[in-house]
Design a protein around this motif. Structure first.
Motif, mmCIF file in Angstrom:
data_model
loop_
_atom_site.group_PDB
_atom_site.id
_atom_site.type_symbol
_atom_site.label_atom_id
_atom_site.label_comp_id
_atom_site.label_asym_id
_atom_site.label_seq_id
_atom_site.Cartn_x
_atom_site.Cartn_y
_atom_site.Cartn_z
ATOM 1 N N ALA A 234 0.810 -1.231 0.000
ATOM 2 C CA ALA A 234 0.000 0.000 0.000
ATOM 3 C C ALA A 234 0.841 1.277 0.000
ATOM 4 O O ALA A 234 0.292 2.387 -0.060
ATOM 5 N N SER A 237 0.116 4.190 -2.540
ATOM 6 C CA SER A 237 -1.306 4.423 -2.854
ATOM 7 C C SER A 237 -1.612 5.917 -2.874
ATOM 8 O O SER A 237 -1.237 6.647 -1.953
ATOM 9 N N TRP A 240 -7.396 6.653 -1.562
ATOM 10 C CA TRP A 240 -7.734 5.753 -0.463
ATOM 11 C C TRP A 240 -9.244 5.663 -0.277
ATOM 12 O O TRP A 240 -9.942 6.673 -0.368
ATOM 13 N N LEU A 242 -11.911 4.668 2.568
ATOM 14 C CA LEU A 242 -12.105 4.333 3.993
ATOM 15 C C LEU A 242 -13.503 3.766 4.171
ATOM 16 O O LEU A 242 -14.487 4.422 3.803
ATOM 17 N N LEU A 258 -7.064 8.946 10.801
ATOM 18 C CA LEU A 258 -6.771 8.579 9.408
ATOM 19 C C LEU A 258 -6.936 9.769 8.462
ATOM 20 O O LEU A 258 -6.062 10.039 7.625
ATOM 21 N N TYR A 269 -9.035 10.881 -0.601
ATOM 22 C CA TYR A 269 -9.728 9.759 0.033
ATOM 23 C C TYR A 269 -11.237 9.931 -0.079
ATOM 24 O O TYR A 269 -11.741 11.051 -0.217
ATOM 25 N N VAL A 292 -6.317 1.473 -2.484
ATOM 26 C CA VAL A 292 -6.239 0.746 -1.211
ATOM 27 C C VAL A 292 -7.531 0.972 -0.426
ATOM 28 O O VAL A 292 -8.165 2.019 -0.542
ATOM 29 N N VAL A 294 -9.251 0.811 3.540
ATOM 30 C CA VAL A 294 -9.014 0.711 4.985
ATOM 31 C C VAL A 294 -10.359 0.391 5.627
ATOM 32 O O VAL A 294 -11.326 1.155 5.469
ATOM 33 N N LEU A 314 -6.475 -2.812 4.393
ATOM 34 C CA LEU A 314 -5.699 -2.608 5.625
ATOM 35 C C LEU A 314 -6.589 -2.412 6.838
ATOM 36 O O LEU A 314 -7.726 -1.943 6.731
ATOM 37 N N ALA A 319 -2.852 1.191 8.106
ATOM 38 C CA ALA A 319 -2.939 2.420 7.305
ATOM 39 C C ALA A 319 -2.098 3.529 7.942
ATOM 40 O O ALA A 319 -1.381 4.264 7.245
#
Ligand code: SF4
Length: 338
Positions: A234, A237, A240, A242, A258, A269, A292, A294, A314, A319
């Motif tokens: 990751a 990346s 992202w 979430l 995060l 993200y 990726v 999370v 992750l 993360a």
């Protein structure tokens, strides 16, 4: 004798007291998965003493006290949640009460001898013992047995329950003990403790159902290798995704740490909320842009269920390792919040 009373015990007087205190006429019963087949015995017994109460069973999956199914809970005067303790990160609605559901299984002499010889083979004299909820009474007996055989048990055995993402006061004893003993049947609780402590101490699992003791050091190392691999995957990346949970599986402090780290790295993200996370959910929300995922809801999901997903999935701790350039493994979110 019913099947329930053969294997488990609960405090009937406590249940009656709660029903009276809440003046409850409509009561929802929640049992962990794996215990739901005891519901009929339970209702038969409760109805003998509480004949004017309607009991309904929550058939939804109940993995922990982190999810109470609030959309159902609000329809009832009282919810009897058996077999878990309150989740430390979430109290839930006031009409939910927690009732111990304790196993009557006791270790045999052979099993205790196996525990002693495993501890001897690892040269362990000082231990901390943790347990899953249903074995907490038995764990006190196991601790006393070890102390009578010259071992030092450092933690408080009347408060030794751990959860898959919460490990009580285990870190306090990290530098003081040779080994953690975990009384459980599933792998995730002892494995989680191994991940939390980065494989620094021996982990022994005592499984009362199977009647066996396992040294889990190799298992912990194997999982640490796999999870470090995901962190490396990751590293570069850019976008992202979430995926947050609901109720106790939505922790604002985890989400905020995060998003703060992502913003400070100027990474893009997107956030999602869901009750259930699995491969199908990830495929549904996937776009070519996401590099990726999370999963902030339950750390078991990336490790147990989604470790073969085509993109890295992750835990929050992993993360944060990527985003904050941390070298040592972090589980489940950040150590100083455990
Ligand atoms: S490990 Fe998952 S199911 Fe267990 S308490 Fe934590 S969030 Fe809930």
């Amino acid at each position: 004798m019913s099947r329930l009373s053969d294997s488990y015990e609960y405090d009937l007087n406590k249940v009656i007291r709660f029903v009276n205190e809440f003046k409850a006429k409509k009561v929802l019963i929640q049992l962990p998965d794996g215990f739901k087949h005891y519901a009929v015995d339970l209702i038969n017994e409760l109805s003998t003493y509480l004949s004017d109460v309607d009991f309904v069973v929550d058939a939804n999956p109940i993995y922990g006290s982190c999810i109470l199914n609030n959309y159902l809970v609000k329809d009832y005067d009282l919810v009897l949640h058996f077999g878990h303790e309150p989740y430390p990160y979430y109290r839930g609605p006031e009409n939910v009460v927690f009732i111990d559901f304790l196993s009557k299984l006791r270790p045999t002499n052979d099993l205790m001898n196996e525990l002693l010889s495993n501890l001897d083979s690892l040269n362990c004299r000082k231990v901390s013992i943790y347990t899953v909820h249903q074995h907490k009474k038995t764990t006190e007996l196991i601790g006393m047995y070890l102390m009578n055989h010259g071992f030092k048990v450092l933690n408080n055995l009347s408060n030794a329950t751990i959860m898959g993402c919460w490990f009580n006061d285990a870190l306090k004893y990290l530098d003081l003990i040779d080994c953690y003993v975990v009384v459980s049947s599933g792998l995730f609780h002892p494995l989680g403790l191994g991940l939390l402590t980065n494989g620094q101490k021996h982990i022994l699992q005592l499984d009362l159902y199977r009647g066996e003791v396992r040294i889990l050091d190799d298992e912990v190392s194997k999982y640490l290798r796999i999870r470090y691999g995901k962190v490396v995957e990751a590293q570069n990346s850019r976008v992202w995704c979430l995926v947050h949970g609901v109720e106790g599986q939505y922790r604002g402090f985890v989400r905020d740490s995060l998003t703060k780290a992502l913003r400070s790295k100027r990474l893009r993200y997107y956030e999602y909320r869901t009750h259930i996370v699995n491969q199908e959910v990830l495929r549904n929300i996937d776009t070519v842009e996401f590099d990726v995922y999370v999963i902030t809801s339950c750390p078991r999901i990336p490790i147990d269920d989604l470790s073969h997903h085509e993109k890295p999935v992750l835990t929050p701790g992993e993360a944060l390792m990527v985003l904050n350039d941390l070298r040592s493994y972090v589980f489940p979110w950040t150590h100083n919040l455990i």
